[in-house]
Design a protein around this motif. Structure first.
Motif, PDB file in Angstrom:
ATOM      1  N   ARG A   1       4.926   8.612   2.362  1.00 31.74           N
ATOM      2  CA  ARG A   1       4.930   7.255   2.939  1.00 31.74           C
ATOM      3  C   ARG A   1       3.557   6.595   2.781  1.00 31.74           C
ATOM      4  NH1 ARG A   1       8.284   9.786   6.633  1.00 31.74           N
ATOM      5  NH2 ARG A   1       6.577  10.284   8.063  1.00 31.74           N
ATOM      6  N   ASN A   2       2.507   7.371   3.013  1.00 32.22           N
ATOM      7  CA  ASN A   2       1.156   6.821   2.862  1.00 32.22           C
ATOM      8  C   ASN A   2       0.898   6.391   1.422  1.00 32.22           C
ATOM      9  OD1 ASN A   2       0.600   7.234   5.558  1.00 32.22           O
ATOM     10  ND2 ASN A   2      -0.504   9.144   5.233  1.00 32.22           N
ATOM     11  N   GLN A   3       1.296   7.237   0.456  1.00 35.99           N
ATOM     12  CA  GLN A   3       1.084   6.894  -0.940  1.00 35.99           C
ATOM     13  C   GLN A   3       1.902   5.662  -1.315  1.00 35.99           C
ATOM     14  OE1 GLN A   3       1.594  10.139  -3.630  1.00 35.99           O
ATOM     15  NE2 GLN A   3       0.740   9.020  -5.351  1.00 35.99           N
ATOM     16  N   HIS A   4       3.117   5.571  -0.814  1.00 33.70           N
ATOM     17  CA  HIS A   4       3.952   4.391  -1.079  1.00 33.70           C
ATOM     18  C   HIS A   4       3.272   3.140  -0.526  1.00 33.70           C
ATOM     19  CE1 HIS A   4       7.592   1.770  -0.558  1.00 33.70           C
ATOM     20  NE2 HIS A   4       7.756   2.179  -1.800  1.00 33.70           N
ATOM     21  N   GLY A   5       2.743   3.248   0.679  1.00 35.84           N
ATOM     22  CA  GLY A   5       2.029   2.118   1.277  1.00 35.84           C
ATOM     23  C   GLY A   5       0.783   1.747   0.494  1.00 35.84           C
ATOM     24  N   GLU A   6       0.063   2.748   0.027  1.00 30.29           N
ATOM     25  CA  GLU A   6      -1.138   2.482  -0.767  1.00 30.29           C
ATOM     26  C   GLU A   6      -0.797   1.791  -2.081  1.00 30.29           C
ATOM     27  OE1 GLU A   6      -3.107   6.255  -1.182  1.00 30.29           O
ATOM     28  OE2 GLU A   6      -3.618   6.354   0.946  1.00 30.29           O
TER      29      GLU A   6
ATOM     30  N   ASN B   1       1.821  -0.115  -2.636  1.00 26.18           N
ATOM     31  CA  ASN B   1       2.189  -1.496  -2.296  1.00 26.18           C
ATOM     32  C   ASN B   1       0.951  -2.344  -2.040  1.00 26.18           C
ATOM     33  OD1 ASN B   1       5.046  -1.792  -2.436  1.00 26.18           O
ATOM     34  ND2 ASN B   1       5.252  -0.500  -0.622  1.00 26.18           N
ATOM     35  N   GLN B   2      -0.008  -1.780  -1.332  1.00 35.33           N
ATOM     36  CA  GLN B   2      -1.254  -2.502  -1.050  1.00 35.33           C
ATOM     37  C   GLN B   2      -2.014  -2.775  -2.352  1.00 35.33           C
ATOM     38  OE1 GLN B   2      -2.324  -3.827   1.916  1.00 35.33           O
ATOM     39  NE2 GLN B   2      -3.889  -4.777   0.652  1.00 35.33           N
ATOM     40  N   TYR B   3      -2.039  -1.785  -3.234  1.00 39.61           N
ATOM     41  CA  TYR B   3      -2.728  -1.961  -4.519  1.00 39.61           C
ATOM     42  C   TYR B   3      -2.066  -3.073  -5.324  1.00 39.61           C
ATOM     43  CZ  TYR B   3      -4.796  -1.033  -9.055  1.00 39.61           C
ATOM     44  OH  TYR B   3      -5.456  -1.169 -10.241  1.00 39.61           O
ATOM     45  N   ARG B   4      -0.714  -3.089  -5.334  1.00 34.87           N
ATOM     46  CA  ARG B   4      -0.003  -4.149  -6.061  1.00 34.87           C
ATOM     47  C   ARG B   4      -0.366  -5.515  -5.487  1.00 34.87           C
ATOM     48  NH1 ARG B   4       6.365  -4.211  -6.134  1.00 34.87           N
ATOM     49  NH2 ARG B   4       5.914  -4.167  -3.923  1.00 34.87           N
ATOM     50  N   SER B   5      -0.403  -5.607  -4.179  1.00 37.32           N
ATOM     51  CA  SER B   5      -0.750  -6.876  -3.539  1.00 37.32           C
ATOM     52  C   SER B   5      -2.166  -7.303  -3.920  1.00 37.32           C
ATOM     53  CB  SER B   5      -0.621  -6.733  -2.025  1.00 37.32           C
ATOM     54  OG  SER B   5      -1.046  -7.891  -1.374  1.00 37.32           O
ATOM     55  N   ASP B   6      -3.100  -6.349  -3.845  1.00 39.67           N
ATOM     56  CA  ASP B   6      -4.490  -6.657  -4.226  1.00 39.67           C
ATOM     57  C   ASP B   6      -4.583  -7.043  -5.696  1.00 39.67           C
ATOM     58  OD1 ASP B   6      -5.181  -5.987  -1.635  1.00 39.67           O
ATOM     59  OD2 ASP B   6      -6.022  -4.021  -2.161  1.00 39.67           O
ATOM     60  N   TYR B   7      -3.844  -6.321  -6.539  1.00 35.64           N
ATOM     61  CA  TYR B   7      -3.841  -6.583  -7.978  1.00 35.64           C
ATOM     62  C   TYR B   7      -3.324  -7.985  -8.266  1.00 35.64           C
ATOM     63  CZ  TYR B   7      -2.551  -5.965 -12.921  1.00 35.64           C
ATOM     64  OH  TYR B   7      -2.415  -6.098 -14.278  1.00 35.64           O
ATOM     65  N   GLN B   8      -2.221  -8.371  -7.616  1.00 36.58           N
ATOM     66  CA  GLN B   8      -1.654  -9.704  -7.828  1.00 36.58           C
ATOM     67  C   GLN B   8      -2.630 -10.785  -7.363  1.00 36.58           C
ATOM     68  OE1 GLN B   8       2.023  -9.272  -5.686  1.00 36.58           O
ATOM     69  NE2 GLN B   8       3.187  -8.754  -7.535  1.00 36.58           N
ATOM     70  N   GLN B   9      -3.269 -10.538  -6.226  1.00 39.86           N
ATOM     71  CA  GLN B   9      -4.213 -11.529  -5.699  1.00 39.86           C
ATOM     72  C   GLN B   9      -5.420 -11.671  -6.633  1.00 39.86           C
ATOM     73  OE1 GLN B   9      -5.836 -10.496  -1.898  1.00 39.86           O
ATOM     74  NE2 GLN B   9      -6.514 -12.590  -1.459  1.00 39.86           N
TER      75      GLN B   9
END
Length: 156
Positions: free
Chosen positions: A38-43, A45-53
């Motif tokens: 779950r932590n890796q999945h969350g990380e 997702n966070q990386y994708r969000s940061d990458y898109q931004q």
């Protein structure tokens, strides 16, 4: 209740406790893996969000078609990784649930065997108490009978 039956139940209890301990170890391991997934999945997702931004800001200042293609290609692979990690997380959660159920079952088995042993010990204690009471009653009856028996008094 014979003591050999209690010994058998005690051995059965020890085995059930070791099975429960093993089930607990497996559950804790499954819980750890599910949390990590779950932590890796969350990380991710966070990386994708940061990458898109980050790339949205980059495209605002300048961007070529090659950079856009690279962004989209990497974004697609990142989405695949997130989807794959989501599947891994779901599987880990299922294994954790199965391990929790197995632990619950082994806990119930230990409790049932413990309760059975307790009942058998209580039955044994009640049987001993009944024997002691019977012996006391018989002794009291003999004492009372000898007190009213005139021949006993003459012989003493």
């Amino acid at each position: 209740m014979s003591s050999s039956n209690l010994q058998v139940l005690t051995i059965l209890l020890e085995r059930a406790e070791s099975e429960r301990d093993e089930a607990l170890r497996i559950f804790q391991e499954a819980e750890k893996r599910a949390t990590q997934a779950r932590n890796q999945h969350g990380e991710l997702n966070q990386y994708r969000s940061d990458y898109q931004q980050r790339w949205t800001q980059q495209f605002a200042s300048h961007g070529t078609m090659d950079i856009v293609a690279c962004y989209q290609s990497f974004g697609g692979r990142l989405d695949e990784a997130i989807s794959s990690q989501g599947n891994i997380t779901q599987y880990a959660d299922q294994r954790q649930a199965a391990a929790r159920e197995k632990l619950r079952e082994t806990d119930m088995r230990v409790a049932a065997i413990s309760k059975l042993i307790e009942r058998r010990q209580q039955e044994k204690m009640r049987a001993v108490q009944r024997q002691e009471q019977k012996a006391c009653d018989e002794q009291a009856a003999r004492t009372l009978q000898s007190a009213y028996n005139p021949f006993v008094r003459l012989s003493a």
